[in-house]
Design a protein around this motif. Structure first.
Motif, PDB file in Angstrom:
ATOM      1  N   SER A 127      -8.695   0.703   2.942  1.00 53.41           N
ATOM      2  CA  SER A 127      -9.843   0.781   2.097  1.00 53.41           C
ATOM      3  C   SER A 127     -11.242   2.447   1.969  1.00 53.41           C
ATOM      4  CB  SER A 127     -10.395  -1.032   1.761  1.00 53.41           C
ATOM      5  OG  SER A 127      -8.987  -1.526   1.824  1.00 53.41           O
ATOM      6  N   ARG A 130      -9.990   5.189   0.347  1.00 59.15           N
ATOM      7  CA  ARG A 130      -9.407   5.342  -1.530  1.00 59.15           C
ATOM      8  C   ARG A 130     -11.260   4.798  -1.430  1.00 59.15           C
ATOM      9  NH1 ARG A 130      -6.928  -0.364  -4.289  1.00 59.15           N
ATOM     10  NH2 ARG A 130      -7.821   0.142  -6.414  1.00 59.15           N
ATOM     11  N   THR A 138     -16.859   4.464  -6.763  1.00 57.38           N
ATOM     12  CA  THR A 138     -17.001   3.145  -5.291  1.00 57.38           C
ATOM     13  C   THR A 138     -18.183   2.958  -5.479  1.00 57.38           C
ATOM     14  OG1 THR A 138     -15.552   4.069  -4.896  1.00 57.38           O
ATOM     15  CG2 THR A 138     -16.722   3.543  -3.462  1.00 57.38           C
ATOM     16  N   LEU A 152     -16.172  -4.359  -1.748  1.00 62.05           N
ATOM     17  CA  LEU A 152     -14.163  -3.432  -1.817  1.00 62.05           C
ATOM     18  C   LEU A 152     -13.750  -3.961  -0.938  1.00 62.05           C
ATOM     19  CD1 LEU A 152     -16.207   0.310  -1.486  1.00 62.05           C
ATOM     20  CD2 LEU A 152     -15.598  -1.385  -3.907  1.00 62.05           C
ATOM     21  N   THR A 155     -11.695  -6.859  -2.707  1.00 61.36           N
ATOM     22  CA  THR A 155     -11.483  -5.836  -4.067  1.00 61.36           C
ATOM     23  C   THR A 155     -10.115  -5.728  -3.997  1.00 61.36           C
ATOM     24  OG1 THR A 155     -13.534  -5.605  -4.762  1.00 61.36           O
ATOM     25  CG2 THR A 155     -11.456  -4.313  -6.407  1.00 61.36           C
ATOM     26  N   TYR A 156      -9.883  -4.327  -3.186  1.00 59.98           N
ATOM     27  CA  TYR A 156      -8.509  -4.335  -2.322  1.00 59.98           C
ATOM     28  C   TYR A 156      -7.345  -5.093  -2.101  1.00 59.98           C
ATOM     29  CZ  TYR A 156     -11.753   0.141  -2.949  1.00 59.98           C
ATOM     30  OH  TYR A 156     -12.995   1.101  -3.380  1.00 59.98           O
ATOM     31  N   ARG A 157      -8.177  -5.868  -1.318  1.00 58.98           N
ATOM     32  CA  ARG A 157      -7.079  -6.891  -0.683  1.00 58.98           C
ATOM     33  C   ARG A 157      -6.263  -7.652  -1.984  1.00 58.98           C
ATOM     34  NH1 ARG A 157      -8.874 -12.187   1.453  1.00 58.98           N
ATOM     35  NH2 ARG A 157      -9.322 -12.711  -0.971  1.00 58.98           N
ATOM     36  N   GLU A 159      -6.076  -6.630  -4.828  1.00 61.35           N
ATOM     37  CA  GLU A 159      -4.650  -6.155  -6.274  1.00 61.35           C
ATOM     38  C   GLU A 159      -3.273  -6.184  -4.972  1.00 61.35           C
ATOM     39  OE1 GLU A 159      -6.873  -2.312  -6.440  1.00 61.35           O
ATOM     40  OE2 GLU A 159      -8.279  -3.119  -7.832  1.00 61.35           O
ATOM     41  N   ARG A 160      -3.682  -5.369  -3.378  1.00 61.33           N
ATOM     42  CA  ARG A 160      -2.601  -5.539  -2.665  1.00 61.33           C
ATOM     43  C   ARG A 160      -1.341  -7.089  -3.108  1.00 61.33           C
ATOM     44  NH1 ARG A 160      -3.119  -2.961   2.617  1.00 61.33           N
ATOM     45  NH2 ARG A 160      -3.002  -0.564   2.502  1.00 61.33           N
TER      46      ARG A 160
END
Length: 451
Positions: A127, A130, A138, A152, A155-157, A159-160
């Motif tokens: 993360s 990214r 960002t 963030l 958000t990234y989690r 999406e995973r």
């Protein structure tokens, strides 16, 4: 055979290790000595515990490899970036870095133990990279989120995990947590990796097909309870019988409350065992997971009577007394919940229930009702809830939250309501009597309403 060897080590140790001091006056001495202190712990403990611990710690610090130091520095840089300060990244994971890791874990709803498992570390570091590569995008995301850079991570989690952004704030989506993969400390196993999947280059001819293997995650009870706690606090307290509207949420509140009491009870018992670290005891408790896995899996398929019959056979074949198993299970129950190892936690609760500690049957009901550690089966959960209710309704055997007078009837009402059934013994509301069946008498001198 696996349990036979573990059991033999436990019993042999109980006969050999006499210097062990257990400060407990509640009859659990035999249980803790016979059940917890295994051969591995004893062998390690006898190697000059007091002197070698300092030397080993110092040796590890002084010989850390350059690659490990670089990996640690990556973690520290990422923690600083997302608002979990560690100070200057030096590649040495000390108390300040452990504290920052715990803050990160608490923020994400992971088990807060100060040690990153592979999934948690990968999410954190990737993360960060990214976010660095995102540039202006960002910066825009950070500016639009009141949580700043920490937002963030969510958000990234999501999406995973394939969770849609629109559902990110809802309890249904939020209750899904990161899979605890490949963590020796947490005692979890990557079950999904062992299931054959279509599209793989090599597949066994006898392998069972699994269409749902992709995207299957292990729900974290720690994460679930963190979110339930936030809602409870915002509501100003726990749901009561008088305020019961959402039975599923009421059950989740009481599940998490029982989990807290189980952890506290386990830690209290561990503190009474001198000469061994909590980490050593935790490693021994991991042995409950594999030997109880068959019985844990049966919960989702068999009745309470059938499951308890199977666990009874396990207890009788263990070569250990019920008192020994009960003492061990109370400690390992707390360990299972702390490490988010559901096989250990459920296995311990099953043993406690089977050896006569009926109040712990409530936990089995919660696991089945929530689908955490077992398949979600409200129908199979009710007999377990009933068993726990009978043990705690009189207040004499209430293990969890003994000061909450209406807890037992609240859980029972919520469980039966969630299952779409009437609570046994509750008054059933009578149906209205049709007006046509009411008697009509002609009273002399009375005037009719309809001329």
């Amino acid at each position: 055979m696996i349990f036979k060897s573990i059991s033999t080590a436990f019993v042999a140790t109980a006969m050999v290790v006499t210097p062990l001091e257990v400060h407990a006056g509640d009859g659990l001495v035999g249980g803790i000595v016979g059940g917890i202190i295994g051969g591995v712990i004893v062998n390690e403990a006898n190697k000059n515990r007091r002197t070698t611990t300092r030397r080993t710690t110092k040796y590890k610090r002084s010989t850390i490899s350059s690659s490990q130091r670089a990996a640690n520095r990556e973690v520290q840089v990422a923690l600083n970036y997302f608002g979990f300060p560690v100070g200057t990244p030096d590649g040495a994971i000390g108390p300040k870095s452990r504290g920052a890791i715990s803050q990160y874990q608490a923020h994400m709803g992971f088990a807060t133990n100060g040690n990153l498992n592979d999934w948690e570390r990968d999410l954190l570091v990737q993360s960060y990279y990214r976010a660095q590569a995102g540039g202006a995008l960002t910066a825009q995301q950070i500016a639009s989120d009141p949580r700043g850079p920490k937002g963030l991570l969510y958000t990234y989690r999501d999406e995973r995990l394939g969770i849609g952004a629109a559902a990110g704030g809802q309890m249904a989506a939020a209750s899904q947590a990161a899979p605890q993969l490949g963590v020796a400390a947490a005692g979890t196993t990557a079950v999904a990796a062992a299931v054959p999947q279509f599209g793989a280059e090599v597949a066994s001819e006898n392998a069972l097909p699994s269409f749902m293997a992709q995207g299957v995650t292990q729900v974290s009870l720690a994460s679930h309870c963190n979110k339930i706690s936030l809602v409870t606090n915002s509501n100003g307290g726990f749901v009561t019988q008088a305020t019961l509207q959402d039975p599923a949420f009421a059950l989740s509140e009481q599940f998490c409350l029982a989990r807290t009491y189980a952890i506290a009870q386990g830690e209290e018992l561990v503190s009474k065992v001198s000469g061994f670290t909590p980490q050593q005891i935790s490693q021994q408790c991991e042995g409950f997971g594999p030997v109880m896995q068959e019985h844990v899996a049966a919960l989702s398929l068999k009745s309470r009577e059938e499951v308890m019959q199977g666990v009874s056979g396990f207890v009788l074949g263990s070569g250990m007394s019920p008192a020994q198993l009960a003492g061990t299970a109370k400690i390992c129950l707390g360990v299972g919940y702390v490490t988010d190892n559901m096989d250990v936690a459920i296995g311990s609760a099953l043993i406690l229930t089977t050896v006569g500690e009926a109040a712990y049957a409530e936990l089995i009901g919660h696991h089945l009702a929530s689908g955490i550690g077992a398949a979600q089966r409200m129908d199979l959960s009710l007999p377990w809830f009933d068993q726990g209710y009978l043990a705690g309704s009189d207040g004499t055997s209430q293990v969890f939250a003994p000061g909450m007078a209406d807890r037992a009837p609240l859980i029972r009402a919520a469980a039966y309501t969630a299952a779409g059934r009437n609570v046994p013994g509750a008054a059933t509301p009578s149906a209205p009597v049709p007006a046509a069946t009411l008697p009509a008498f002609v009273v002399p001198g009375a005037t009719s309403a309809n001329p």
